[in-house]
Scaffold this active site. Structure first.
Site, mmCIF file in Angstrom:
data_model
loop_
_atom_site.group_PDB
_atom_site.id
_atom_site.type_symbol
_atom_site.label_atom_id
_atom_site.label_comp_id
_atom_site.label_asym_id
_atom_site.label_seq_id
_atom_site.Cartn_x
_atom_site.Cartn_y
_atom_site.Cartn_z
ATOM 1 N N TRP A 67 6.413 34.672 -9.445
ATOM 2 C CA TRP A 67 5.339 35.666 -9.583
ATOM 3 C C TRP A 67 3.972 35.027 -9.393
ATOM 4 C CZ3 TRP A 67 2.435 37.236 -14.420
ATOM 5 C CH2 TRP A 67 1.664 38.387 -14.188
ATOM 6 N N ASP A 98 13.759 32.640 -9.844
ATOM 7 C CA ASP A 98 13.622 34.086 -10.046
ATOM 8 C C ASP A 98 12.480 34.629 -9.198
ATOM 9 O OD1 ASP A 98 14.094 36.619 -11.797
ATOM 10 O OD2 ASP A 98 11.934 36.267 -11.904
ATOM 11 N N TYR A 155 6.920 40.791 -5.503
ATOM 12 C CA TYR A 155 6.098 39.582 -5.624
ATOM 13 C C TYR A 155 5.476 39.236 -4.270
ATOM 14 C CZ TYR A 155 8.141 38.646 -10.269
ATOM 15 O OH TYR A 155 8.530 38.723 -11.587
ATOM 16 N N GLN A 160 15.207 40.889 -18.697
ATOM 17 C CA GLN A 160 14.077 40.001 -18.414
ATOM 18 C C GLN A 160 12.850 40.586 -19.096
ATOM 19 O OE1 GLN A 160 11.800 38.425 -14.472
ATOM 20 N NE2 GLN A 160 13.976 37.926 -14.646
ATOM 21 N N SER A 173 6.425 35.054 -19.127
ATOM 22 C CA SER A 173 5.156 34.977 -19.870
ATOM 23 C C SER A 173 5.331 34.315 -21.233
ATOM 24 C CB SER A 173 4.539 36.368 -20.044
ATOM 25 O OG SER A 173 3.177 36.264 -20.438
ATOM 26 N N LYS A 219 -5.934 26.188 -22.977
ATOM 27 C CA LYS A 219 -7.031 25.995 -22.023
ATOM 28 C C LYS A 219 -8.183 26.980 -22.229
ATOM 29 C CE LYS A 219 -4.531 26.842 -18.290
ATOM 30 N NZ LYS A 219 -4.146 27.061 -16.872
ATOM 31 N N ARG A 223 -6.523 30.964 -14.234
ATOM 32 C CA ARG A 223 -5.906 32.247 -13.909
ATOM 33 C C ARG A 223 -6.726 33.410 -14.468
ATOM 34 N NH1 ARG A 223 0.463 33.078 -14.832
ATOM 35 N NH2 ARG A 223 0.479 31.684 -13.053
ATOM 36 N N GLY A 249 6.304 29.394 -14.483
ATOM 37 C CA GLY A 249 5.479 29.565 -13.297
ATOM 38 C C GLY A 249 4.808 28.242 -12.996
#
Length: 692
Positions: free
Chosen positions: A34, A62, A67, A196, A226, A236, A246, A307
């Site tokens: 993703w 995955d 996506y 999921q 997540s 962060k 992000r 991720g």
């Protein structure tokens, strides 16, 4: 590729767990696509990320059709081939629901969980991945507009075709997952094996409390996304939002960024600071590793999806493996004290689950020789035109999840019959450009030429098959034979649904009875004649079927062979259908000369005046809109011998909203043909009084 060219897979120190109740072993940490793979990361950097993951024991990747608009699947498929990874060493999962355009500006059937999209979406995902199958396919979201039986049957079909080994859900409620298992059990089919879901230190209610009965009852496993709360749990953002992070660059996270400025958001930041301190002092590690290990500690977690935008990020995240065995009950209590958000009735994550998935000794299809795998049938012609629904309304076809345009194009008499060659192409092109993506034909139309012409033109115009809804008709006898035969056609993948045409209500009811007895699929729609002078069957006889089975109708002859256009108000014009097909319509023409026929002509003249004076439209548009107004009408099939005729008929779309209760009452007064309702035998009174 020869065996010696495959990269050798080694688990390194990666723990493996069973995927829910299945025999499939998945790594505790997996790689997700993703936002990054195919999105912010493309080309060689993707290869380095996948290579690093593989070399560190991660053999599960995955992704999803949505996506990066399908680019994630394309990049993953490309890189796996270029790295020379053995397919049997890998676990690949993808998800179906949103389509490649995220449900926006797409064909009505390009998203959701209709049988059509589940099957066609799976085929397209496999093509992008350059694979014959995926290991797990997830329903990316629930779809309350589609019957659960249709969803369960469609995913089981995908499994039976060898395109996936298992199916699961994503972001479904506990009730929806329970319903899927109930339906699957009733039909003797496979239910979802995993969910999921989002699960992190700040998102716990659903995975720890709501799903708790499902873990116990079905051994459900979770593939978690997540786990770092979109990066919040990395620490962060403890002192603001860094440039290039992000939260600073990803538009979809604007709401999350805004929430951090509120008191609740500031309280989360305070907790992350405390957790960062605990991670540093207790384990000499990062808050990232602690947060990932915390989710992995849950015995109901099958895998935690990571991720990564670079290889180093994967290596850093896998530090969680070192932290995991250090999460003693005492440390978990300290974490709970900081978080102070344990869901009520939650399963405590540091206790052994009553249904530990690792204790289940089930055989996995991955352990079996892959046989009887059917390669998906994909479109072989290039796509030259994208579908635009324009202002065409769409309705569900009966109880199914299939969306059909309110007006569709039919091939009877015209396509392949009176109209052949390039004119057919112009008619279909005009229909497609005006929001019609459904074409109806039959084996009998023009002795099969109608089907041939439609098939030819679709390829020549370069229409995407998944954008289209194509129907045809066959003829059989013997109800059990009929039901079994049509289910065979569906099971073979030659059709997605089956329906009836010009059947009596009794015959349709019998078909449902036989289908239920055999545990098979019943008809979802009836293609019937319905117009202002033909109402008894569609409005009265079928009434119980609409209520009991939610059957929909695809109506033909809505203009009564042209009588309701007004063209026969003053006789039969030359070159009209009644003039050119006089033998076929001889009984209808004879009827027009009778007192009853003349009375119908009188009514058409009155309706023509109403259409022109009160609605500013044609008699044809009024008649078509009147049928479309019926809530049980799924689509009105239009016949056309020219593009101009098709456009003229499509004016009915603008008339439908103008048919107010007052106008409908005036039409009924002119027609005087409304069927008597079925006898209730005092039922309304009994319903008010209740059972005695």
């Amino acid at each position: 590729m020869s065996a010696e060219k495959f990269a050798v897979y080694k688990t390194k120190g990666m723990p493996f767990r069973r995927l829910g109740p299945t025999g499939l072993r998945v790594p505790l940490f997996s790689l997700g696509g993703w936002l990054t793979i195919g999105g912010s990361v493309v080309g060689d950097p993707v290869k380095e990320i996948v290579k690093t993951a593989f070399e560190n024991g991660i053999n599960m990747i995955d992704t999803a059709e949505v996506y990066s608009a399908g680019k994630s699947e394309e990049e993953i498929g490309r890189v796996i081939k270029e790295l020379g990874l053995r397919r049997t060493d890998l676990i690949i999962s993808t998800k179906i629901y949103w389509g490649i355009r995220g449900g926006r500006e797409s064909s009505p059937n390009d998203s959701g969980l209709s049988r059509k999209h589940i099957i066609e979406g799976t085929q397209e995902s496999l093509a992008r991945l350059q694979m014959d199958y995926v290991d797990i396919i997830f329903a990316h979201r629930p779809d309350p507009t589609v019957p659960m039986e249709e969803i369960v049957r469609a995913f089981n079909y995908v499994i039976e075709r060898g395109w996936a080994f298992y199916w699961g859900t994503s972001e479904w409620s506990g009730r929806e997952i329970e319903e899927a298992h109930h339906v699957a059990a009733k039909l003797g089919l496979i239910g979802p094996v995993a969910e999921q879901c989002e699960h992190n230190m700040f998102h716990r209610e659903r995975p720890e409390a709501e799903y708790a009965p499902l873990y116990e009852k079905y051994g459900l496993g979770t593939t978690v996304w997540s786990a770092l709360a979109s990066g919040l749990l990395t620490g962060k953002y403890n002192d603001g939002i860094p440039q290039g992070s992000r939260f600073a660059t990803e538009p979809t996270l604007k709401a999350t960024v805004k929430s951090l400025q509120k008191p609740e958001g500031q309280e989360k930041i305070r907790k992350v600071r405390e957790l960062s301190k605990l991670a540093r002092e207790e384990f000499n590690t990062t808050p990232t590793a602690l947060a990932l290990a915390w989710v992995a500690k849950n015995p109901n977690t099958s895998t935690v999806i990571l991720g990564a935008s670079n290889p180093k990020q994967i290596v850093d995240n896998l530090e969680a493996l070192k932290v995991l065995p250090k999460l003693t009950p005492e440390i978990m209590e300290k974490i709970e004290k900081i978080l102070a958000n344990t869901p009520k009735q939650a399963v405590r994550v540091f206790k052994q689950s009553p249904r530990d998935p690792s204790s289940l000794n089930l055989l996995s299809p991955k352990d079996l020789t892959i046989t009887n795998m059917t390669t998906p049938v994909l479109q072989t012609w290039p796509v030259q035109r994208e579908f635009d629904a324009k202002n065409m309304p769409f309705r569900r076809l009966g109880p199914s999840g299939l969306r059909v345009p309110l007006f569709s194009l039919g091939g009877w008499l015209t396509l392949g019959g009176t109209v052949v060659g390039d004119p057919v192409k112009e008619i279909i092109k005009t229909a497609f450009e005006n929001g019609i993506n459904m074409f109806d034909t039959a084996e009998a139309y023009a002795a099969g030429k109608s089907e041939e012409e439609i098939g030819r033109v679709i390829q020549e115009l370069g229409l995407r098959r998944t954008d289209l809804v194509i129907t045809t008709k066959l003829f059989w006898v013997g109800m059990e034979e009929i039901v079994r035969a049509f289910n065979y056609v569906i099971d073979k993948g030659w059709a997605l649904y089956w329906a009836t045409s010009e059947w009596s209500a009794q015959e349709i009811e019998e078909a449902y009875h036989v289908a239920n007895k055999l545990g098979l699929v019943g008809p979802i729609a009836e293609q019937c004649k319905h117009h202002m002078f033909h109402r008894e069957r569609p409005e009265k006889e079928y009434a119980p079927l609409y209520k009991k089975h939610h059957i929909g109708t695809t109506t033909f002859s809505s203009l009564a062979y042209g009588m309701l256009t007004g063209k026969y108000n003053n006789g039969i014009p030359e070159n009209s259908r009644f003039a050119t097909h006089s033998d076929f319509f001889k009984d209808t023409i004879k009827e027009l000369e009778s007192p009853g026929g003349k009375e119908q002509i009188r009514k058409v003249k009155e309706l023509t005046a109403l259409a022109e004076k009160d609605l500013g439209t044609t008699m044809a548009a009024l008649a078509l809109a009147w049928v479309a107004k019926n809530p049980n009408t799924s689509t009105v099939i239009l016949g056309a011998s020219s593009p101009e005729q098709l456009l003229e008929n499509l004016k009915a779309v603008e008339v439908v909203p103008k048919l107010t209760p007052e106008i409908m009452h005036r039409i009924e007064k002119i027609l005087g043909t409304e069927p008597e309702p079925l006898p209730s035998y005092g039922r309304p009174v009994l319903d008010r009084l209740g059972r005695i």
